[in-house]
Write a protein that holds these residues in place. Structure first.
Motif: not given
Length: 406
Positions: A42-52, A359-365, A381-392
């Motif tokens: 995921a590194s280097g991609r600015k469009d990634i939402i990280t749930l990992g 394909e979707a820009g969401v990082a999970a493990v 991981s849901y230790a991220t903001s609510v807007p980010q979680l909704n987008e994910a």
């Protein structure tokens, strides 16, 4: 002629040995972290939402940071006691008594470590002899098996199941024990599943531990992140205090992952052995970090409670969102992870996670990196903001729909 012989000798050595052959077998065979591999992808991609990432999205409270700055300004940069600042150990003892009804003597039963990970490593190095079997309920934190192997021990996974909310069952533990079994590692609330154990569920486990004369390493780093009543420490179960090495720290509850502040508690003889190893390898935990940890315990419980309430709201959001998408997801009652099943998509964990990322820009493990019972699941991981979680959730939903359409 002499020069030719020297060149021939150098050439022979180069052919006969590569640098990897100097490594100890345990280090040579050690696999890279399955979690870090996905971070690297995921590194280097600015469009990634990280749930990992297994860390709070909160910044360490300012008054805790300020305590560290004040310590630096005051020139508190020397070593502390090997076991940690006496006042910090006293505060840890008081905290554990008040929160989890377990009592330890700060003088010889509490050791401050460089994160909970060092405490686990110290415990295993103090206990494990070559050939000892270490019982590990899985899916679990990915560290336990590798560091067991590095010490010459044999990790024995005990599979737990979503239908049981990934709880350790007494019959599963009993069936895994052999004459070589020595240590049981517990992690509840669980990383990666969010599963917990109640007092009533601990009782039959404790009877088996006593019956087979086991020592327990209880990783309780997520103790404060419990959403279905208070966490029950395994050390609080009758007869288990002296058999248990309790491991915890400040990373998760107090948003202090980068500070690397942990601690371990247990019988004086066990802690003494761990302290001796700690003396030769680490000396002491960082002084400024200890000052900050003391401030967190003395004045940070209010912020901790507010962070936990925020996690609880996000937990509900993620469970509902994943179920609405059509992914089976048991309700976790601890930590800050959900562990949905992706089996109905027809993809294995690794393929699902890789395609979700690309394909979707969401990082999970992928769940398979966490051992037995993890295949077919995904750690988010849901230790991220609510807007980010909704987008994910929107992205995951669209990805799952596209996969099912084929």
């Amino acid at each position: 002629m002499i020069k030719d012989k020297e060149q021939q000798l150098v050439s022979t050595k180069t052919v006969r040995a590569s640098m990897s052959e100097y490594l100890a077998p345990g280090a040579r065979s050690l696999k890279p972290s399955g979690i870090r591999r996905f971070f690297d992808l995921a590194s280097g991609r600015k469009d990634i939402i990280t749930l990992g990432v297994g860390e709070p999205d909160f910044v360490t409270p300012w008054h805790v940071r300020d305590a560290c700055v004040s310590a630096l300004e005051a020139g508190k940069t020397q070593y502390t006691s090997n076991a940690g600042m006496p006042e910090l150990r006293e505060a840890i003892g008081e905290y554990l008594h008040n929160r989890f009804a377990v009592d330890y003597d700060p003088a010889n039963e509490i050791l401050v470590t460089v994160g909970g990970s060092e405490a686990i490593d110290l415990a295993l190095r103090a206990l494990v002899e070559p050939g000892d079997e270490i019982l590990i309920p899985e899916p679990c934190y990915i560290t336990y098996s590798p560091i067991t192997s590095l010490g010459g021990g044999i990790p024995v996974g005990i599979e737990t199941f979503a239908k049981d909310q990934f709880k350790l069952k007494a019959e599963q533990l009993e069936a895994s024990i052999t004459p070589r079994s020595k240590v049981l590692i517990l992690c509840y609330p669980s990383n990666p599943t969010g599963g917990i154990m109640t007092y009533e569920e601990w009782l039959p486990i404790a009877r088996i531990v006593e019956k087979h004369d086991l020592i327990v390493i209880s990783d309780e780093i997520y103790a404060e992140l419990s959403y279905n009543g208070n966490h029950v420490s395994f050390a609080s179960v009758p007869g288990m205090r002296d058999r248990t090495i309790l491991v915890s720290g400040f990373s998760k509850a107090f948003a202090m992952t980068g500070w690397r502040m942990g601690y371990t508690c247990g019988h004086p003889e066990l802690i003494s052995a761990m302290l001796r190893i700690h003396q030769y390898t680490i000396m002491c935990a960082p002084t400024m970090g200890q000052v900050a940890a003391l401030e967190a315990l003395k004045n940070g419980l209010g912020e901790k409670d507010r962070m936990v309430e925020s996690y609880n709201q996000r937990r509900r959001l993620m469970v509902k969102g994943l179920r609405d998408i059509g992914l089976d997801c048991f309700e976790p009652h601890g930590a800050f992870y959900v562990f949905p099943s992706v089996a109905d998509t027809g993809l294995d964990s690794e393929t699902f996670a890789e395609r979700l990322l690309t394909e979707a820009g969401v990082a999970a493990v992928p769940g398979n990196v966490f051992g037995l019972g993890g295949e077919g699941h995904l750690r988010c991981s849901y230790a991220t903001s609510v807007p980010q979680l909704n987008e994910a959730l929107e992205r995951i939903g669209a990805f799952v729909e596209s996969v099912k359409k084929g």
